[in-house]
Design a protein around this motif. Structure first.
Motif, PDB file in Angstrom:
ATOM      1  N   LYS A 161      -3.272  -6.371   0.679  1.00  0.00           N
ATOM      2  CA  LYS A 161      -2.120  -6.778  -0.124  1.00  0.00           C
ATOM      3  C   LYS A 161      -2.060  -6.044  -1.463  1.00  0.00           C
ATOM      4  O   LYS A 161      -0.976  -5.852  -2.022  1.00  0.00           O
ATOM      5  CB  LYS A 161      -2.163  -8.290  -0.369  1.00  0.00           C
ATOM      6  CG  LYS A 161      -1.784  -9.126   0.841  1.00  0.00           C
ATOM      7  CD  LYS A 161      -1.836 -10.615   0.493  1.00  0.00           C
ATOM      8  CE  LYS A 161      -1.348 -11.474   1.645  1.00  0.00           C
ATOM      9  NZ  LYS A 161      -1.386 -12.921   1.320  1.00  0.00           N
ATOM     10  N   ALA A 162      -3.225  -5.635  -1.967  1.00  0.00           N
ATOM     11  CA  ALA A 162      -3.292  -4.977  -3.276  1.00  0.00           C
ATOM     12  C   ALA A 162      -3.074  -3.463  -3.196  1.00  0.00           C
ATOM     13  O   ALA A 162      -2.998  -2.798  -4.241  1.00  0.00           O
ATOM     14  CB  ALA A 162      -4.637  -5.266  -3.938  1.00  0.00           C
ATOM     15  N   GLN A 163      -2.978  -2.897  -1.974  1.00  0.00           N
ATOM     16  CA  GLN A 163      -2.862  -1.444  -1.829  1.00  0.00           C
ATOM     17  C   GLN A 163      -1.401  -0.991  -1.797  1.00  0.00           C
ATOM     18  O   GLN A 163      -0.532  -1.688  -1.268  1.00  0.00           O
ATOM     19  CB  GLN A 163      -3.562  -0.982  -0.537  1.00  0.00           C
ATOM     20  CG  GLN A 163      -5.011  -1.391  -0.432  1.00  0.00           C
ATOM     21  CD  GLN A 163      -5.808  -1.078  -1.669  1.00  0.00           C
ATOM     22  OE1 GLN A 163      -5.877   0.070  -2.105  1.00  0.00           O
ATOM     23  NE2 GLN A 163      -6.423  -2.108  -2.258  1.00  0.00           N
ATOM     24  N   PRO A 164      -1.137   0.194  -2.340  1.00  0.00           N
ATOM     25  CA  PRO A 164       0.216   0.761  -2.238  1.00  0.00           C
ATOM     26  C   PRO A 164       0.556   1.131  -0.797  1.00  0.00           C
ATOM     27  O   PRO A 164      -0.328   1.264   0.053  1.00  0.00           O
ATOM     28  CB  PRO A 164       0.131   2.028  -3.110  1.00  0.00           C
ATOM     29  CG  PRO A 164      -1.119   1.900  -3.905  1.00  0.00           C
ATOM     30  CD  PRO A 164      -2.050   1.055  -3.108  1.00  0.00           C
ATOM     31  N   ASP A 165       1.820   1.296  -0.504  1.00  0.00           N
ATOM     32  CA  ASP A 165       2.259   1.750   0.812  1.00  0.00           C
ATOM     33  C   ASP A 165       1.635   3.110   1.128  1.00  0.00           C
ATOM     34  O   ASP A 165       1.485   3.963   0.241  1.00  0.00           O
ATOM     35  CB  ASP A 165       3.785   1.893   0.866  1.00  0.00           C
ATOM     36  CG  ASP A 165       4.510   0.560   0.732  1.00  0.00           C
ATOM     37  OD1 ASP A 165       3.822  -0.481   0.676  1.00  0.00           O
ATOM     38  OD2 ASP A 165       5.751   0.563   0.679  1.00  0.00           O
TER      39      ASP A 165
END
Length: 258
Positions: free
Chosen positions: A170-174
């Motif tokens: 959830k904390a990672q960029p696309d």
């Protein structure tokens, strides 16, 4: 409860290291004093003892000992070095220089093979939710001395993070990783995986959620890969329609191209 102790033959450096590990785990350090591990566990009503050696950490569990070892990873890498294939790397379609997120690191056998596949310019990030497993594997990857350079280089290129995969995803960029990989503890254990019995006591046995797969699809640039028992219904439950692996292989890999 977990206690931290040392081997019987001890010195000040080893004691200090064990005390630091106990503090890191927020648990109790117990001086060994030539006492047996079972006696220490009984005295402190502990289920697990983490035994600190100069070059190794050992988990003493009710069903046996566990410590870091590359296990089948070294056999698989040897096969690759001599021109063979690996079903996991085939399912991933791994290329040199890729960045792979291994959401369920365990004792890192798959991560080591993935690291060999991406080469020195690639990167493997391995997530392990259990702090004991995470610590033992992180230390083991640094201190274990393999017999060949390829295996050591692969082990050196793995970053271990003690975190659950859903919060991390959830904390990672696309598109921040090329491949996102899941190898959860099988819903139905294989008969020949008895050597993993001690690990099952500490492993996260929760099934992977559809939400986690959706997050993985967002984070992965190319594909999401899910390893399971070939007879498992998890592939269908989680939306994996493309299945890779030999017709009679006990393990298959579900693939979602994104």
């Amino acid at each position: 409860m977990v206690v931290v102790t040392t081997i019987r033959k001890v010195n000040d450096d080893l004691i200090m290291r064990a005390q630091k590990i106990a503090a890191f785990l927020n648990t109790k350090y117990v001086p060994r004093r030539k006492e047996g591990i079972s006696k220490i566990k009984e005295r402190y009503n502990a289920d697990v003892a983490l035994v600190v050696k100069s070059n190794q950490l050992i988990l003493d569990l009710p069903e046996g000992e566990m410590f870091f070892h590359p296990n089948m990873a070294q056999v698989r890498i040897k096969r690759l070095r001599y021109g063979g294939n690996d079903n996991m790397l085939d399912a991933m379609q791994v290329k040199k220089g890729m960045k792979i997120l291994d959401c369920t690191l365990g004792f890192a056998a798959d991560a080591i093979v993935s690291s060999y596949g991406v080469g020195e310019n690639g990167k493997i990030v391995g997530l392990e939710v259990n702090p004991l497993i995470s610590l033992v594997v992180k230390e083991g990857l640094k201190t274990y001395l393999p017999t060949n350079y390829d295996l050591k280089a692969a082990m050196n290129n793995i970053e271990v993070i003690n975190q659950d995969y859903l919060s991390f995803l959830k904390a990672q960029p696309d598109n921040s990783f090329d491949i996102v990989y899941f190898d959860p503890m099988f819903r139905h254990a294989l008969l020949d995986s008895k050597n993993l019995s001690p690990l099952r006591q500490l492993a996260d046995n929760r099934p992977v959620s559809p939400e986690a797969i959706e997050q993985a699809k967002r984070v992965a640039k190319y594909r999401v890969v899910f390893k399971e028992n070939s007879r498992s219904l998890e592939f269908a439950r989680l939306g994996f329609e493309k299945i890779c692996g030999g017709k009679y292989a006990p393990i298959h890999y579900g693939v979602i191209d994104v």
